[in-house]
Design an enzyme around this catalytic site. Structure first.
Site, PDB file in Angstrom:
ATOM      1  N   TYR A 177      29.321  72.241  24.782  1.00  0.00           N
ATOM      2  CA  TYR A 177      27.951  72.764  24.748  1.00  0.00           C
ATOM      3  C   TYR A 177      27.439  72.887  23.309  1.00  0.00           C
ATOM      4  O   TYR A 177      28.203  72.792  22.358  1.00  0.00           O
ATOM      5  CB  TYR A 177      27.824  74.063  25.539  1.00  0.00           C
ATOM      6  CG  TYR A 177      28.532  75.309  25.027  1.00  0.00           C
ATOM      7  CD1 TYR A 177      28.091  75.993  23.891  1.00  0.00           C
ATOM      8  CD2 TYR A 177      29.610  75.840  25.714  1.00  0.00           C
ATOM      9  CE1 TYR A 177      28.707  77.156  23.451  1.00  0.00           C
ATOM     10  CE2 TYR A 177      30.243  77.006  25.276  1.00  0.00           C
ATOM     11  CZ  TYR A 177      29.787  77.666  24.141  1.00  0.00           C
ATOM     12  OH  TYR A 177      30.396  78.805  23.708  1.00  0.00           O
TER      13      TYR A 177
ATOM     14  N   THR B 146      20.452  73.715  30.187  1.00  0.00           N
ATOM     15  CA  THR B 146      19.192  74.373  30.596  1.00  0.00           C
ATOM     16  C   THR B 146      19.041  75.789  30.036  1.00  0.00           C
ATOM     17  O   THR B 146      18.219  76.553  30.533  1.00  0.00           O
ATOM     18  CB  THR B 146      19.074  74.439  32.137  1.00  0.00           C
ATOM     19  OG1 THR B 146      20.119  75.285  32.631  1.00  0.00           O
ATOM     20  CG2 THR B 146      19.156  73.078  32.784  1.00  0.00           C
TER      21      THR B 146
ATOM     22  N   TYR C 148      20.957  82.465  32.511  1.00  0.00           N
ATOM     23  CA  TYR C 148      19.851  81.831  31.789  1.00  0.00           C
ATOM     24  C   TYR C 148      18.504  82.293  32.342  1.00  0.00           C
ATOM     25  O   TYR C 148      18.140  81.999  33.471  1.00  0.00           O
ATOM     26  CB  TYR C 148      19.960  80.298  31.832  1.00  0.00           C
ATOM     27  CG  TYR C 148      21.238  79.754  31.221  1.00  0.00           C
ATOM     28  CD1 TYR C 148      22.045  80.538  30.391  1.00  0.00           C
ATOM     29  CD2 TYR C 148      21.653  78.451  31.465  1.00  0.00           C
ATOM     30  CE1 TYR C 148      23.215  80.049  29.834  1.00  0.00           C
ATOM     31  CE2 TYR C 148      22.827  77.946  30.912  1.00  0.00           C
ATOM     32  CZ  TYR C 148      23.602  78.755  30.102  1.00  0.00           C
ATOM     33  OH  TYR C 148      24.767  78.273  29.554  1.00  0.00           O
TER      34      TYR C 148
HETATM   35  P1  NAP Z   1      21.654  72.040  22.066  1.00  0.00           P
HETATM   36  O1  NAP Z   1      21.589  71.283  23.336  1.00  0.00           O
HETATM   37  O2  NAP Z   1      22.628  71.592  21.037  1.00  0.00           O
HETATM   38  O3  NAP Z   1      20.228  72.109  21.374  1.00  0.00           O
HETATM   39  C1  NAP Z   1      19.055  72.405  22.061  1.00  0.00           C
HETATM   40  C2  NAP Z   1      17.904  72.298  21.081  1.00  0.00           C
HETATM   41  O4  NAP Z   1      17.841  70.953  20.568  1.00  0.00           O
HETATM   42  C3  NAP Z   1      16.544  72.576  21.700  1.00  0.00           C
HETATM   43  O5  NAP Z   1      15.795  73.268  20.741  1.00  0.00           O
HETATM   44  C4  NAP Z   1      15.947  71.198  21.937  1.00  0.00           C
HETATM   45  O6  NAP Z   1      14.546  71.168  21.831  1.00  0.00           O
HETATM   46  C5  NAP Z   1      16.543  70.439  20.782  1.00  0.00           C
HETATM   47  N1  NAP Z   1      16.680  69.002  21.079  1.00  0.00           N
HETATM   48  C6  NAP Z   1      17.236  68.448  22.189  1.00  0.00           C
HETATM   49  N2  NAP Z   1      17.201  67.111  22.108  1.00  0.00           N
HETATM   50  C7  NAP Z   1      16.616  66.816  20.923  1.00  0.00           C
HETATM   51  C8  NAP Z   1      16.298  65.610  20.279  1.00  0.00           C
HETATM   52  N3  NAP Z   1      16.600  64.427  20.819  1.00  0.00           N
HETATM   53  N4  NAP Z   1      15.668  65.679  19.055  1.00  0.00           N
HETATM   54  C9  NAP Z   1      15.361  66.872  18.480  1.00  0.00           C
HETATM   55  N5  NAP Z   1      15.655  68.059  19.053  1.00  0.00           N
HETATM   56  C10 NAP Z   1      16.277  68.024  20.265  1.00  0.00           C
HETATM   57  O7  NAP Z   1      21.965  73.584  22.336  1.00  0.00           O
HETATM   58  P2  NAP Z   1      22.221  74.529  23.589  1.00  0.00           P
HETATM   59  O8  NAP Z   1      21.045  74.596  24.467  1.00  0.00           O
HETATM   60  O9  NAP Z   1      22.796  75.775  23.021  1.00  0.00           O
HETATM   61  O10 NAP Z   1      23.449  73.836  24.363  1.00  0.00           O
HETATM   62  C11 NAP Z   1      23.276  72.912  25.407  1.00  0.00           C
HETATM   63  C12 NAP Z   1      23.589  73.525  26.761  1.00  0.00           C
HETATM   64  O11 NAP Z   1      24.926  73.973  26.841  1.00  0.00           O
HETATM   65  C13 NAP Z   1      22.799  74.800  27.080  1.00  0.00           C
HETATM   66  O12 NAP Z   1      21.448  74.526  27.371  1.00  0.00           O
HETATM   67  C14 NAP Z   1      23.602  75.359  28.216  1.00  0.00           C
HETATM   68  O13 NAP Z   1      23.337  74.663  29.420  1.00  0.00           O
HETATM   69  C15 NAP Z   1      25.024  75.085  27.717  1.00  0.00           C
HETATM   70  N6  NAP Z   1      25.619  76.233  26.980  1.00  0.00           N
HETATM   71  C16 NAP Z   1      26.699  76.861  27.509  1.00  0.00           C
HETATM   72  C17 NAP Z   1      27.270  77.953  26.869  1.00  0.00           C
HETATM   73  C18 NAP Z   1      28.478  78.620  27.480  1.00  0.00           C
HETATM   74  O14 NAP Z   1      28.864  79.708  27.013  1.00  0.00           O
HETATM   75  N7  NAP Z   1      29.088  78.039  28.470  1.00  0.00           N
HETATM   76  C19 NAP Z   1      26.748  78.419  25.653  1.00  0.00           C
HETATM   77  C20 NAP Z   1      25.656  77.736  25.105  1.00  0.00           C
HETATM   78  C21 NAP Z   1      25.112  76.656  25.775  1.00  0.00           C
HETATM   79  P3  NAP Z   1      13.518  71.152  23.087  1.00  0.00           P
HETATM   80  O15 NAP Z   1      14.026  72.132  24.089  1.00  0.00           O
HETATM   81  O16 NAP Z   1      12.241  71.530  22.446  1.00  0.00           O
HETATM   82  O17 NAP Z   1      13.469  69.749  23.641  1.00  0.00           O
END
Ligand code: NAP
Length: 280
Positions: free
Chosen positions: A190, A20, A52
């Site tokens: 992630y 999220t 976030y």
């Molecule tokens: P991600 O999930 O790898 O990528 C998110 C992006 O991909 C968004 O722009 C989304 O677009 C797009 N997307 C998602 N599904 C898709 C699909 N089927 N086709 C095309 N595009 C798609 O990156 P992230 O948000 O960095 O990582 C995921 C989660 O991990 C985060 O949201 C967070 O909860 C967690 N996280 C944790 C840390 C930590 O330090 N613990 C750091 C980073 C992230 P739309 O939004 O437009 O659908």
């Protein structure tokens, strides 16, 4: 949706869940609809953090899980700057308020900074005793940090380690994944799509597309299936559009063959072990 045993308590948790980060940037109605569709499709593992959108992402999650709290495996995180013993408890209480719930399924230290780990763990244990969290874990911990946390907390306490993991960044496979598997700690990856998802004109992207075509799946579904290929592994893609959520959820039913694993492994080599664990 495949489930995997999560941490020492071995609760069944969806292998592919929902992130999220930046969700609050999308129109609220769409973001809430995407998360709710994900729940319908079994992506019941929802990851958020006080960081976030400075709490706005948690408020968005609250709206999505309203009336459905018991379906959800809800995770949030404390910022390291708040992670003293008292600060951890206070931060969690504020997250619970924003999430409109009385408990978290897992609460994580977002990353390690200057707060002594023993202090943070004492706060997490206070929260567990009070029933405000069912389990706790860490994030962005390398194997040496995990060893230190284990020495403080004792066995069977660390539920998970959430780390950067995608096809072009496989550093955790050197030491962190083996450590987690040896200690029954869930490894939640992630940013599963990386900075730039490999397109069909790249050699790796072609392999994902070929496997996808043969299996009636998209390249992203193939990538997610690879990232959750072992029982200790979970992925939390973030999607603020229903169509993306639906595509990601279908990855949770795709099981790749040994030959397909080998082809992906060869197309995205894990490389040498970096000096420090990469963070997103
Ligand atoms: P991600 O999930 O790898 O990528 C998110 C992006 O991909 C968004 O722009 C989304 O677009 C797009 N997307 C998602 N599904 C898709 C699909 N089927 N086709 C095309 N595009 C798609 O990156 P992230 O948000 O960095 O990582 C995921 C989660 O991990 C985060 O949201 C967070 O909860 C967690 N996280 C944790 C840390 C930590 O330090 N613990 C750091 C980073 C992230 P739309 O939004 O437009 O659908």
């Amino acid at each position: 949706m495949q489930t995997h045993p999560f941490g020492p308590a071995r609760r069944d948790v969806a292998a592919v869940g929902q992130g999220t980060w930046n969700l609050e940037r999308a129109p609220r109605k769409e973001a809430v609809a995407a998360l709710r569709r994900g729940l319908d499709l079994g992506m019941t593992h929802i990851d958020t953090a006080e960081m976030y959108g400075a709490g706005e992402s948690e408020e968005c999650v609250a709206e999505a899980i309203a009336g459905r709290r018991d379906e959800v495996f809800l995770v949030s995180k404390v910022l390291p700057g708040n992670a003293t013993r008292k600060g951890t408890v206070k931060a969690c209480e504020q997250s619970l308020k924003r999430l409109a719930t009385d408990r978290l399924d897992c609460y994580l230290l977002h990353w390690r900074e200057s707060a002594p780990l023993a202090e943070t763990i004492a706060g997490l244990e206070d929260l567990a005793r009070a029933g405000k969290i069912r389990a706790w874990g860490v994030s962005n911990f390398d194997a040496a940090d995990l060893e230190e946390a284990l020495a403080i907390a004792g066995p069977g306490r660390i539920a998970c380690n959430q780390v950067l993991y995608h096809l072009q960044q496989r550093a955790i496979e050197h030491a962190v994944l083996p450590w987690c598997e040896a200690h029954g700690v869930a490894l939640v990856g992630y940013t599963p799509f990386g900075d730039r998802f490999p397109g069909p004109s790249t050699p790796g992207g072609r392999v994902l597309a070929e496997i996808g075509t043969a299996r009636g799946a998209t390249p992203r579904q193939v990538a997610l299936a690879f990232l959750v290929r072992r029982p200790a592994l979970f992925a939390i893609p973030k999607a603020s559009r229903v169509a993306h959520t639906e595509e990601n959820a279908r990855a949770g039913t795709l099981v790749l063959s040994e030959d397909e694993f080998r082809r992906i492994d060869a197309a995205f080599p894990r490389g040498a072990r970096p000096r420090s664990l990469p963070m997103g």
